[in-house]
Each structure stands twice: as C-alpha cells, then as structure tokens.
Scaffold this motif. Sequence first.
Motif, PDB file in Angstrom:
ATOM      1  N   ALA A 242      45.550  76.558  18.754  1.00  0.00           N
ATOM      2  CA  ALA A 242      46.053  77.834  18.623  1.00  0.00           C
ATOM      3  C   ALA A 242      45.611  78.496  17.024  1.00  0.00           C
ATOM      4  O   ALA A 242      45.256  79.401  17.017  1.00  0.00           O
ATOM      5  CB  ALA A 242      47.812  77.879  18.627  1.00  0.00           C
ATOM      6  N   SER A 243      45.465  77.207  16.300  1.00  0.00           N
ATOM      7  CA  SER A 243      45.116  77.506  14.945  1.00  0.00           C
ATOM      8  C   SER A 243      43.797  77.726  14.894  1.00  0.00           C
ATOM      9  O   SER A 243      43.216  78.716  14.209  1.00  0.00           O
ATOM     10  CB  SER A 243      45.560  76.279  13.873  1.00  0.00           C
ATOM     11  OG  SER A 243      46.649  76.246  13.658  1.00  0.00           O
ATOM     12  N   LEU A 244      42.944  77.141  15.666  1.00  0.00           N
ATOM     13  CA  LEU A 244      41.549  77.237  15.840  1.00  0.00           C
ATOM     14  C   LEU A 244      41.234  78.808  16.352  1.00  0.00           C
ATOM     15  O   LEU A 244      40.306  79.468  15.802  1.00  0.00           O
ATOM     16  CB  LEU A 244      40.843  76.522  16.853  1.00  0.00           C
ATOM     17  CG  LEU A 244      39.262  75.921  16.659  1.00  0.00           C
ATOM     18  CD1 LEU A 244      38.791  75.493  15.448  1.00  0.00           C
ATOM     19  CD2 LEU A 244      39.090  74.908  17.801  1.00  0.00           C
ATOM     20  N   TYR A 245      41.751  79.169  17.469  1.00  0.00           N
ATOM     21  CA  TYR A 245      41.585  80.556  18.027  1.00  0.00           C
ATOM     22  C   TYR A 245      42.010  81.524  16.833  1.00  0.00           C
ATOM     23  O   TYR A 245      41.268  82.591  16.728  1.00  0.00           O
ATOM     24  CB  TYR A 245      42.416  80.688  18.908  1.00  0.00           C
ATOM     25  CG  TYR A 245      41.883  80.096  20.226  1.00  0.00           C
ATOM     26  CD1 TYR A 245      40.521  79.651  20.507  1.00  0.00           C
ATOM     27  CD2 TYR A 245      42.675  79.569  21.468  1.00  0.00           C
ATOM     28  CE1 TYR A 245      40.075  79.179  21.450  1.00  0.00           C
ATOM     29  CE2 TYR A 245      42.375  78.974  22.531  1.00  0.00           C
ATOM     30  CZ  TYR A 245      40.729  78.809  22.655  1.00  0.00           C
ATOM     31  OH  TYR A 245      40.438  78.291  23.903  1.00  0.00           O
ATOM     32  N   GLN A 246      43.159  81.370  16.206  1.00  0.00           N
ATOM     33  CA  GLN A 246      43.601  82.165  15.441  1.00  0.00           C
ATOM     34  C   GLN A 246      42.639  82.761  14.154  1.00  0.00           C
ATOM     35  O   GLN A 246      42.484  83.491  13.433  1.00  0.00           O
ATOM     36  CB  GLN A 246      44.949  81.899  14.574  1.00  0.00           C
ATOM     37  CG  GLN A 246      46.012  82.174  15.734  1.00  0.00           C
ATOM     38  CD  GLN A 246      47.482  81.633  15.156  1.00  0.00           C
ATOM     39  OE1 GLN A 246      47.504  81.157  14.216  1.00  0.00           O
ATOM     40  NE2 GLN A 246      48.535  81.854  15.929  1.00  0.00           N
ATOM     41  N   THR A 247      41.854  81.582  13.589  1.00  0.00           N
ATOM     42  CA  THR A 247      40.935  81.340  12.511  1.00  0.00           C
ATOM     43  C   THR A 247      39.407  81.820  12.916  1.00  0.00           C
ATOM     44  O   THR A 247      39.150  82.660  12.140  1.00  0.00           O
ATOM     45  CB  THR A 247      40.893  80.002  11.927  1.00  0.00           C
ATOM     46  OG1 THR A 247      42.113  79.658  11.738  1.00  0.00           O
ATOM     47  CG2 THR A 247      39.872  79.685  10.748  1.00  0.00           C
ATOM     48  N   PHE A 248      39.084  81.523  13.951  1.00  0.00           N
ATOM     49  CA  PHE A 248      37.782  81.799  14.440  1.00  0.00           C
ATOM     50  C   PHE A 248      37.694  82.684  15.773  1.00  0.00           C
ATOM     51  O   PHE A 248      36.457  83.213  16.070  1.00  0.00           O
ATOM     52  CB  PHE A 248      37.166  80.683  14.594  1.00  0.00           C
ATOM     53  CG  PHE A 248      36.899  79.563  13.472  1.00  0.00           C
ATOM     54  CD1 PHE A 248      35.955  80.240  12.320  1.00  0.00           C
ATOM     55  CD2 PHE A 248      37.744  78.572  13.321  1.00  0.00           C
ATOM     56  CE1 PHE A 248      36.035  79.362  11.256  1.00  0.00           C
ATOM     57  CE2 PHE A 248      37.622  78.059  12.276  1.00  0.00           C
ATOM     58  CZ  PHE A 248      36.496  78.019  11.089  1.00  0.00           C
ATOM     59  N   GLY A 249      38.798  82.725  16.606  1.00  0.00           N
ATOM     60  CA  GLY A 249      38.521  83.315  17.941  1.00  0.00           C
ATOM     61  C   GLY A 249      38.371  82.425  18.720  1.00  0.00           C
ATOM     62  O   GLY A 249      38.675  81.377  18.778  1.00  0.00           O
ATOM     63  N   ASP A 250      37.683  82.845  19.994  1.00  0.00           N
ATOM     64  CA  ASP A 250      37.673  81.743  21.152  1.00  0.00           C
ATOM     65  C   ASP A 250      36.435  80.846  20.873  1.00  0.00           C
ATOM     66  O   ASP A 250      35.851  80.943  19.630  1.00  0.00           O
ATOM     67  CB  ASP A 250      37.175  82.455  22.512  1.00  0.00           C
ATOM     68  CG  ASP A 250      36.062  83.607  22.348  1.00  0.00           C
ATOM     69  OD1 ASP A 250      35.192  83.261  21.466  1.00  0.00           O
ATOM     70  OD2 ASP A 250      35.920  84.311  23.265  1.00  0.00           O
ATOM     71  N   LYS A 251      36.053  79.933  21.756  1.00  0.00           N
ATOM     72  CA  LYS A 251      35.024  79.008  21.485  1.00  0.00           C
ATOM     73  C   LYS A 251      33.777  79.875  21.102  1.00  0.00           C
ATOM     74  O   LYS A 251      32.976  79.148  20.472  1.00  0.00           O
ATOM     75  CB  LYS A 251      34.735  78.337  22.645  1.00  0.00           C
ATOM     76  CG  LYS A 251      34.045  77.156  22.688  1.00  0.00           C
ATOM     77  CD  LYS A 251      33.599  76.377  24.065  1.00  0.00           C
ATOM     78  CE  LYS A 251      32.538  75.413  24.121  1.00  0.00           C
ATOM     79  NZ  LYS A 251      32.352  74.487  25.468  1.00  0.00           N
ATOM     80  N   HIS A 252      33.313  80.712  22.035  1.00  0.00           N
ATOM     81  CA  HIS A 252      32.187  81.360  21.945  1.00  0.00           C
ATOM     82  C   HIS A 252      32.008  81.884  20.541  1.00  0.00           C
ATOM     83  O   HIS A 252      30.894  81.834  19.826  1.00  0.00           O
ATOM     84  CB  HIS A 252      31.745  82.633  23.070  1.00  0.00           C
ATOM     85  CG  HIS A 252      30.412  83.273  22.796  1.00  0.00           C
ATOM     86  ND1 HIS A 252      30.659  84.549  21.991  1.00  0.00           N
ATOM     87  CD2 HIS A 252      29.393  83.013  23.280  1.00  0.00           C
ATOM     88  CE1 HIS A 252      29.230  84.770  21.947  1.00  0.00           C
ATOM     89  NE2 HIS A 252      28.714  84.022  22.664  1.00  0.00           N
ATOM     90  N   ALA A 253      32.855  82.637  20.034  1.00  0.00           N
ATOM     91  CA  ALA A 253      32.925  83.242  18.587  1.00  0.00           C
ATOM     92  C   ALA A 253      32.998  82.075  17.562  1.00  0.00           C
ATOM     93  O   ALA A 253      32.183  82.243  16.600  1.00  0.00           O
ATOM     94  CB  ALA A 253      33.968  83.804  18.288  1.00  0.00           C
ATOM     95  N   LEU A 254      33.395  80.906  17.930  1.00  0.00           N
ATOM     96  CA  LEU A 254      33.326  79.760  16.988  1.00  0.00           C
ATOM     97  C   LEU A 254      32.056  79.315  16.865  1.00  0.00           C
ATOM     98  O   LEU A 254      31.214  78.930  15.792  1.00  0.00           O
ATOM     99  CB  LEU A 254      34.248  78.552  17.254  1.00  0.00           C
ATOM    100  CG  LEU A 254      34.232  77.341  16.517  1.00  0.00           C
ATOM    101  CD1 LEU A 254      34.425  77.501  15.152  1.00  0.00           C
ATOM    102  CD2 LEU A 254      35.208  76.392  17.129  1.00  0.00           C
ATOM    103  N   PHE A 255      31.266  79.328  18.198  1.00  0.00           N
ATOM    104  CA  PHE A 255      29.871  78.681  18.238  1.00  0.00           C
ATOM    105  C   PHE A 255      29.066  79.741  17.437  1.00  0.00           C
ATOM    106  O   PHE A 255      27.987  79.220  16.610  1.00  0.00           O
ATOM    107  CB  PHE A 255      29.639  78.554  19.426  1.00  0.00           C
ATOM    108  CG  PHE A 255      28.228  78.135  19.855  1.00  0.00           C
ATOM    109  CD1 PHE A 255      27.613  76.948  19.682  1.00  0.00           C
ATOM    110  CD2 PHE A 255      27.082  79.214  19.959  1.00  0.00           C
ATOM    111  CE1 PHE A 255      26.371  76.493  19.783  1.00  0.00           C
ATOM    112  CE2 PHE A 255      25.734  78.905  20.146  1.00  0.00           C
ATOM    113  CZ  PHE A 255      25.407  77.563  20.023  1.00  0.00           C
TER     114      PHE A 255
END
Length: 201
Positions: free
Chosen positions: A43-56
């Motif tokens: 949840a924190s990962l998504y809130q900080t960066f968005g989904d997996k694709h956005a993080l990548f």
Amino acid sequence: MAGRPRNVEPDVALDAAMKAFWAHGYQATSMTELTEATGLHKASLYQTFGDKHALFVAALDSYCQSTVQALKACRQANPNPVAALIASTEAVISKCSEGKGCLAVNSLVEMAQADPDVEKLLKQFRQRVENFFAALIEQGKADKQIGKKVEAKPSARLLTVFLFGITTNMAAGMSASKARKLMHEQLRLTLQLTRKQLDRP
C-alpha cells in the motif's frame, strides 16, 4: 517483513526497486520482491510511486539520469576530449557489472516495442548519449586529436550502438576487461585514433 514508514526517502526506495528490476527484469520482478527490496508495504509502495509499471518507469528514468551524470563527470574530470570519450565508455562498462548488463538495454529488449512509455524514455536516453559523444568528437576534431574527415554524428551513433551491444554481451557473461578491450578498438577504428591515444595512465 515490517514496512518502512510512509515518510521513507523516496530516492532510497526507488534505488532499491531499480536494483531489483535490474537483477530480474520487469516481468520477473514480483510485488513481493519489490516490497522486500524497498522495505515498504504494498500500500505504501503504491501511494508513493503508483503501480508496478509506474515504479518501473521511475526506476528506469533514475538509471538513465545517473548514467548521463556519470558521463558528465567523466567530461569534467578529463579536459582532453579523447580521454573523456575513453573514460565515459569505461564508466558505462563498469556500471554494467558482469552478469547484469545495462538496465536500459535490458529493458529495450524486454519491453520497448510493447510499451510506449519505456520506448520514449529509452529513445531520449540514447539520444542524450549520442549527443554527448558527438560533442566530444567535435571538440576532438577542433583540437586536431581526431581526423577532420570523421563525421561526428554518425560516429557518435555507431559508438553508442556498439557500447550498448557490448553491455548486452556483458549480461550474457562477457567480462568487463574484454568489453573494455573491444570498446577501445572500436574507438580507434571509428575515430581514427592511434594506439598511443588509447593508452591512458
């Protein structure tokens, strides 16, 4: 594993995610591996960066930016443009540690044709590297260290393609020493350098 607080430095988590993607590739890196690498709950990962694709995409952009900064550092440390060319290609080779290759090239092979965001980012990155090499070649010609018949832009494009090709081979196990040797020879042939110019202290 307990997650870090949500106020964790984003750069720290992004660097950890980048290393995970670099080691395994986009598709093979699971959200579990990303949460373990960054120390953030999903949840924190998504809130900080968005989904997996956005993080990548953010991680890939960070990788590309850091590579460009490494090239600029080589230029600042080497007023001689030929020495700067050699140092900058060696910096890329050193960054692409054996067995891992270049995250940008790995991502190009895995994703670029099917992912417009990745394709755009990598095209911009490649162009920045080409422009960097072209500027050094032009300076080398002005300083009469590189022959006047050498065309800067085509030569820069050739060197960029060759360098990225070497990093692909490094991902398959080519040693850094072998990669540097091949890159030196390509620099010599493309820019009509003498072997003495390639002998740096």
